[in-house]
Design a protein around this motif. Structure first.
Motif, short mmCIF file in Angstrom:
data_model
loop_
_atom_site.label_atom_id
_atom_site.label_comp_id
_atom_site.label_asym_id
_atom_site.label_seq_id
_atom_site.Cartn_x
_atom_site.Cartn_y
_atom_site.Cartn_z
N GLN A 317 0.85 -1.19 0.00
CA GLN A 317 0.00 0.00 0.00
C GLN A 317 0.89 1.24 0.00
O GLN A 317 2.07 1.17 0.36
CB GLN A 317 -0.89 0.03 1.24
CG GLN A 317 -1.87 -1.13 1.36
CD GLN A 317 -2.54 -1.16 2.72
OE1 GLN A 317 -2.52 -2.17 3.41
NE2 GLN A 317 -3.15 -0.05 3.12
N GLN A 318 0.32 2.37 -0.38
CA GLN A 318 1.02 3.62 -0.22
C GLN A 318 0.01 4.72 0.06
O GLN A 318 -1.21 4.53 -0.02
CB GLN A 318 1.89 3.97 -1.42
CG GLN A 318 1.17 4.34 -2.70
CD GLN A 318 2.13 4.86 -3.76
OE1 GLN A 318 3.09 5.58 -3.47
NE2 GLN A 318 1.90 4.48 -5.01
N GLY A 319 0.53 5.87 0.42
CA GLY A 319 -0.32 7.01 0.70
C GLY A 319 0.37 8.28 0.26
O GLY A 319 1.46 8.25 -0.33
N TYR A 320 -0.27 9.39 0.55
CA TYR A 320 0.26 10.70 0.16
C TYR A 320 0.06 11.67 1.31
O TYR A 320 -0.97 11.67 1.99
CB TYR A 320 -0.46 11.23 -1.08
CG TYR A 320 -0.14 12.68 -1.38
CD1 TYR A 320 0.98 13.01 -2.16
CD2 TYR A 320 -0.92 13.71 -0.88
CE1 TYR A 320 1.28 14.34 -2.43
CE2 TYR A 320 -0.61 15.04 -1.14
CZ TYR A 320 0.49 15.36 -1.92
OH TYR A 320 0.81 16.67 -2.17
N GLY A 321 1.04 12.50 1.50
CA GLY A 321 0.92 13.54 2.50
C GLY A 321 2.12 14.46 2.49
O GLY A 321 3.04 14.30 1.68
N MET A 322 2.12 15.40 3.39
CA MET A 322 3.19 16.37 3.54
C MET A 322 3.35 16.63 5.03
O MET A 322 2.43 16.34 5.82
CB MET A 322 2.84 17.69 2.84
CG MET A 322 2.45 17.58 1.38
SD MET A 322 1.73 19.12 0.75
CE MET A 322 3.15 20.22 0.84
N THR A 323 4.49 17.18 5.41
CA THR A 323 4.63 17.60 6.80
C THR A 323 3.50 18.54 7.16
O THR A 323 2.94 18.48 8.27
CB THR A 323 5.99 18.32 7.00
OG1 THR A 323 7.04 17.49 6.52
CG2 THR A 323 6.22 18.62 8.47
N GLU A 324 3.12 19.39 6.21
CA GLU A 324 2.08 20.39 6.45
C GLU A 324 0.68 19.78 6.61
O GLU A 324 -0.26 20.47 7.00
CB GLU A 324 2.07 21.40 5.30
CG GLU A 324 3.28 22.30 5.24
CD GLU A 324 4.51 21.69 4.55
OE1 GLU A 324 5.48 22.42 4.33
OE2 GLU A 324 4.48 20.47 4.24
#
Length: 525
Positions: A317-324
């Protein structure tokens, strides 16, 4: 506007400590919380909570509380969880520091964050002290967890027996952590994440990943990074799972720990996935316990994902995000075998998105079939940061008046509300999940007397992973080769910031306003 396909969750109005550790029953308290993957030493939830309280008490006895900022420069060891949550339990703010940083980079973060104390370990003490002295932090305010003469250590601080303080703050506004991010470009900035941001994102991840108290999660991805902080450290604690720590990546040790500790969820960045797919030594270890390989911090190619699944017989699996975004915004949910492995999945609960045409500023319409046209991904939800520390200008550039965070990534969405990242509007390079700001490397390269001009972009290596590539215009009669360029940079930056490729060109393409035309450089790669 696109909304998460999941129903909204109620986000508790509590601190992250209350959310993770309050109300555990006797059976839960006696479960193993953290295992030192190197030594096998175990810490139960009861022991961990007790040590967090004692550390918070030791900090409070030294006048540390709401308004205090403490730097944490520490690898993934069980003590990280104690001091990190002890800081937050005391009402103070933790600024987590990249373990690979140079003394100058550590000092820059301590100065910018306004840190008054620093926590580290003896192998990192030289750089830590050089940075602390620059900031004006005395030796008695540099805690060396494993002990060093002239510094407080963890054993002694816990041995003082001070009770955890009573603290009061608003979880929605009080800053829990200050990790540093380059945003879409430029030098790292302090990302103000509140207790509510952290609580919300753990709750959101709980809504899509089927981790249970019977699972063991391997934590090789660093806790100082928001991915490791939220999706490993805090998420594992919220599930009552067992977290197996590893202070740095070594493939043999990594495989040994999976085999010995029977880890079921393994969180990686794409370069580790490459090793799992290709390295012959993998076949020498029993990895049958692994149910899920979860990749984050940088895009994972669909073919690579399929190769890992086939070799290990597990789900990827994977995901997406940012520190923000604290960081998770999209995640491929557990058990959704119908979701393209190259996608980043649907939005997590309580999250909204827009895709905006970068030329016209108009919203991209949902597709009637197939995928939408590409647009810049905008996000809104309770996990969005409070802003950049002391940078209202940068905050306003990142988050608009309606609360939409402009990610700088170009995405599409299909009829099933599954998103794909297809390009990057922002200049930021992701090397092995670490942020590299081209502007910082360009400024450094221009300090070289034989370099007339320079530009840096991300380019793919032979494994399809993004690395920093420098385009160099030499001064007349210069005697400088690619190795010399890379050596010059390597001696002045952290390892992940090194230039890995060099190409010499006659002129750097620029707009009439003098802005580097990176798309023209990418066309050469």
């Amino acid at each position: 506007m696109f909304r998460s396909p999941y129903p909204d969750l109620e986000i508790p109005d509590v601190s992250i400590h209350e959310y993770l550790f309050t109300g555990l029953d006797e059976a839960a308290l006696d479960r193993v919380a953290i295992v030192d993957g190197m030594s096998g030493a175990e810490t139960t939830y009861r022991q961990l909570i007790g040590q967090i309280d004692l550390f918070a008490g030791a900090l409070a006895a030294r006048g540390i509380g709401v308004g205090s900022v403490i730097g944490v420069l520490c690898p993934n060891i069980p003590a990280f969880a104690i001091v990190f949550h002890g800081i937050l339990r005391a009402g103070a703010t933790a600024t987590t520091i990249n373990s690979l940083y140079t003394a100058e980079e550590i000092g820059n973060q301590l100065e910018d964050a306004g840190a008054e104390w620093l926590i580290t370990v003896s192998p990192m003490l030289a750089g830590a002290m050089a940075a602390a002295e620059r900031r004006g932090i005395p030796a008695e305010q540099v805690i060396v967890l494993d002990g060093a003469e002239g510094h407080p250590n963890l054993r002694d601080l816990l041995g003082e027996g001070n009770a955890a303080p009573e603290v009061a703050f608003d979880p929605a506004t009080h800053i829990a952590v200050l990790p540093y991010s380059s945003g879409t470009t430029g030098r790292p900035k302090g990302v103000m994440l509140t207790h509510r941001n952290l609580v919300a994102n753990v709750a959101q991840v709980r809504g899509v990943l089927d981790v249970t108290q019977d699972d063991a999660l391997l934590a090789v991805l660093p806790f100082f990074h928001i991915y490791g902080m939220t999706v490993l450290l805090n998420f594992a604690m919220s599930r009552g799972a067992r977290l197996v720590t590893m202070p740095k990546f070594d493939l043999v040790e990594f495989l040994r720990i999976i085999q010995e500790h029977r880890t079921t969820w393994v969180f990686v960045a794409p370069p580790i996935a490459v090793a799992l797919a290709k390295h012959p030594i993998v076949d020498q270890y029993d990895l049958s316990s692994v149910k899920v390989i979860f990749s984050g911090a940088a895009p994972l190619d669909g073919a690579l994902s399929a190769a890992v699944e086939k070799r290990l017989g597990c789900e990827v699996q994977q995901g997406y995000g940012m520190t923000e975004t604290s960081p998770a915004a999209m995640v491929i949910p557990s058990g959704r075998r119908d979701v393209d492995r190259a996608s980043i999945g649907p939005l997590v609960p309580n999250t909204e998105a827009r895709l905006v045409d970068v030329e016209s500023g108009a919203d991209i319409e949902p597709p009637a079939e197939g995928s939408s046209a590409p647009g810049e991904l905008w996000l809104r939800g309770p996990q969005i940061m409070a802003g950049y520390l002391n940078r209202p200008d940068a905050t306003a550039e990142m988050i608009d008046a309606d609360g939409w965070l402009h990610t700088g990534d170009i995405a599409t969405v299909d009829t099933d509300a599954i998103f794909h990242i297809v390009d990057r509007l922002k200049e930021l390079i992701k090397y092995k999940g670490y942020q590299v700001a081209p502007a910082v490397l360009e400024a450094l390269l221009l300090e070289h007397p034989q370099i007339a001009d320079a530009a840096v972009i991300g380019a793919n290596d032979e494994d399809g992973q993004e690395v920093p590539k420098a385009f160099i215009v030499l001064q007349q009669d210069a005697d400088l080769d690619a190795a010399g360029v890379m050596e010059f940079v390597a001696s002045r930056v952290a390892p992940h910031e090194k230039v890995r490729m060099v190409e010499f060109i006659d002129v750097i393409p620029k707009s009439s306003a003098g802005k580097i035309l990176r798309k023209d450089l990418r066309a050469r790669v």
